[in-house]
Scaffold this motif. Structure first.
Motif, PDB file in Angstrom:
ATOM      1  N   HIS A  71       0.866  -0.944   0.126  1.00 56.38           N
ATOM      2  CA  HIS A  71      -0.159   0.035   0.060  1.00 56.38           C
ATOM      3  C   HIS A  71       0.878   1.280   0.127  1.00 56.38           C
ATOM      4  O   HIS A  71       0.604   2.055  -0.343  1.00 56.38           O
ATOM      5  CB  HIS A  71      -0.713   0.186   1.329  1.00 56.38           C
ATOM      6  N   TRP A  74       2.393   2.364  -3.066  1.00 56.43           N
ATOM      7  CA  TRP A  74       1.499   2.297  -4.462  1.00 56.43           C
ATOM      8  C   TRP A  74       1.593   4.021  -4.282  1.00 56.43           C
ATOM      9  O   TRP A  74       1.492   4.639  -5.193  1.00 56.43           O
ATOM     10  CB  TRP A  74       0.628   1.265  -4.141  1.00 56.43           C
ATOM     11  N   VAL A  75       1.242   4.618  -3.175  1.00 61.37           N
ATOM     12  CA  VAL A  75       0.596   5.478  -3.226  1.00 61.37           C
ATOM     13  C   VAL A  75       1.564   6.056  -2.884  1.00 61.37           C
ATOM     14  O   VAL A  75       1.619   7.805  -3.555  1.00 61.37           O
ATOM     15  CB  VAL A  75       0.664   6.133  -1.164  1.00 61.37           C
ATOM     16  N   CYS A  79       2.221   6.540  -6.776  1.00 60.55           N
ATOM     17  CA  CYS A  79       1.419   7.506  -6.946  1.00 60.55           C
ATOM     18  C   CYS A  79       2.251   9.293  -6.934  1.00 60.55           C
ATOM     19  O   CYS A  79       1.462   9.706  -6.687  1.00 60.55           O
ATOM     20  CB  CYS A  79       0.128   7.840  -6.463  1.00 60.55           C
ATOM     21  N   ARG A  96      -9.282   3.643  -2.834  1.00 60.05           N
ATOM     22  CA  ARG A  96      -8.656   4.284  -3.891  1.00 60.05           C
ATOM     23  C   ARG A  96      -8.020   2.790  -4.065  1.00 60.05           C
ATOM     24  O   ARG A  96      -7.558   1.954  -5.332  1.00 60.05           O
ATOM     25  CB  ARG A  96      -7.615   4.849  -3.856  1.00 60.05           C
ATOM     26  N   TYR A  97      -6.800   1.908  -2.921  1.00 59.69           N
ATOM     27  CA  TYR A  97      -5.471   1.287  -3.644  1.00 59.69           C
ATOM     28  C   TYR A  97      -6.678  -0.061  -3.220  1.00 59.69           C
ATOM     29  O   TYR A  97      -6.309  -1.158  -4.519  1.00 59.69           O
ATOM     30  CB  TYR A  97      -4.859   1.180  -2.076  1.00 59.69           C
ATOM     31  N   ARG A 100      -8.087  -0.517  -6.618  1.00 54.77           N
ATOM     32  CA  ARG A 100      -7.480  -0.221  -8.272  1.00 54.77           C
ATOM     33  C   ARG A 100      -7.734  -1.711  -8.678  1.00 54.77           C
ATOM     34  O   ARG A 100      -7.963  -2.832  -8.771  1.00 54.77           O
ATOM     35  CB  ARG A 100      -5.834  -1.172  -8.160  1.00 54.77           C
TER      36      ARG A 100
END
Length: 328
Positions: A71, A74-75, A79, A96-97, A100
């Motif tokens: 997580h 990804w953030v 992103c 949002r995660y 996906r």
């Protein structure tokens, strides 16, 4: 505000020292499958986050590290949001995660990840307002696009402001909706993996499930237009010099020129490809081979999007074909 309601500071790596030795050791020795520089950037932050939740969670520290590290990576790395607890573990970011569309996870896995990450959020972002989350259950199947929506998505692909975006959008749509590739497969595909023959275009898909898939005729020209000027080992998606260490498809879509077309989702494009083959009654074992899946139940669940075939009879036929019991 009492001390118990204050957000603990993450990123210094000091919270791990408060744990039992076995948990602290598991956290300290965990090494993810990430590029070294990406892990180095988030390592202490992830360790502190897991140290916060570990005493109040039944999951083993090793498993917690897997979920939280994915997580946070990804953030922060994909992103490119700031590495701040109030941002990384905000419920909006978690939703949002979990939602996906560029990764394949079972509904149970999504529920487990969501529960865990929301528990972290409760501790480190106590002032965040709760959000409503969509139900995750075994009956949920990604919706395929309608013919009109596909036409709008083709306009989206062809209407990008520069040549590189047009190419990437075109190959993404053509390969996902036309050949059933997922986002990871699209971003790793090379021009040499595309074989144009007199009878059609065949894609050699590498990765976890090597296979071949034939592009539906509707998407052949869009793919050919997207591939124009490429050759050899050139990646078909994105810039020639980009890295392929993580999924860039979602980031690409977020920065494309958008109009009134539906949200371009690779998972929905692939679901459209599957539904189209089901409607055409492509034998299930052949479809599973081209899709790179071993679970016939996933195909059977998708029959809900093919009303004429959404019956017990067709479900039994599909499952029998998947087991190689077809009489064709």
């Amino acid at each position: 505000m009492g001390a118990e309601n204050q957000c603990p500071a993450l990123g210094e790596g000091t919270l791990v020292t408060r744990l039992q030795p076995s948990a602290a050791h598991a956290i300290a020795t965990y090494t993810p499958q990430l590029a070294a520089e990406r892990w180095q950037r988030i390592r202490l932050f992830v360790r502190d986050a897991v140290a916060v939740i570990a005493p109040a969670c039944a999951w083993l520290a090793e498993r917690l590290m897997v979920v939280v590290a994915g997580h946070v990576d990804w953030v922060a790395n994909v992103c490119e949001y700031p590495l701040q607890a109030a941002v990384v573990f905000h419920p909006v970011m978690i939703r949002r995660y979990i939602s996906r569309d560029d990764v394949e996870r079972s509904d149970k896995t999504r529920r487990d990840y969501r529960s865990l990450l929301l528990r972290v959020s409760e501790v480190v972002v106590p002032t965040a307002d709760p959000l409503e989350f969509s139900a995750l259950n075994g009956q949920s199947v990604t919706m395929p696009y309608t013919d009109l929506e596909l036409t709008l998505l083709e306009s989206w692909a062809r209407g990008q402001a520069n040549a590189q975006r047009r190419r990437s959008a075109s190959v993404l749509l053509a390969l996902s909706a036309g050949a059933g590739l997922d986002a990871w497969e699209v971003q790793h595909l090379q021009h040499s993996d595309v074989c144009v023959t007199s009878s059609g275009i065949v894609i050699d898909v590498d990765g976890a499930t090597p296979r071949q898939s034939v592009v539906n005729q509707r998407w052949e020209q869009l793919l050919l237009d997207g591939l124009r000027g490429l050759s050899g080992d050139r990646l078909v998606f994105g810039a020639a010099d980009r890295e392929t260490t993580f999924n860039i498809v979602t980031k690409f879509i977020r920065h494309t020129d958008r109009g009134n077309e539906p949200n371009p989702m690779p998972k929905g494009m692939r679901a459209t490809w599957i539904a189209g083959h089901l409607a055409a009654q492509t034998p299930a074992d052949l479809l599973m081979r081209a899709a790179g899946t071993t679970k016939a139940a996933h195909l059977a669940a998708s029959l809900v999007h093919v009303p004429d075939l959404h019956t017990a009879v067709h479900r039994r036929r599909l499952l029998a074909e998947a087991r190689g019991q077809s009489t064709r």
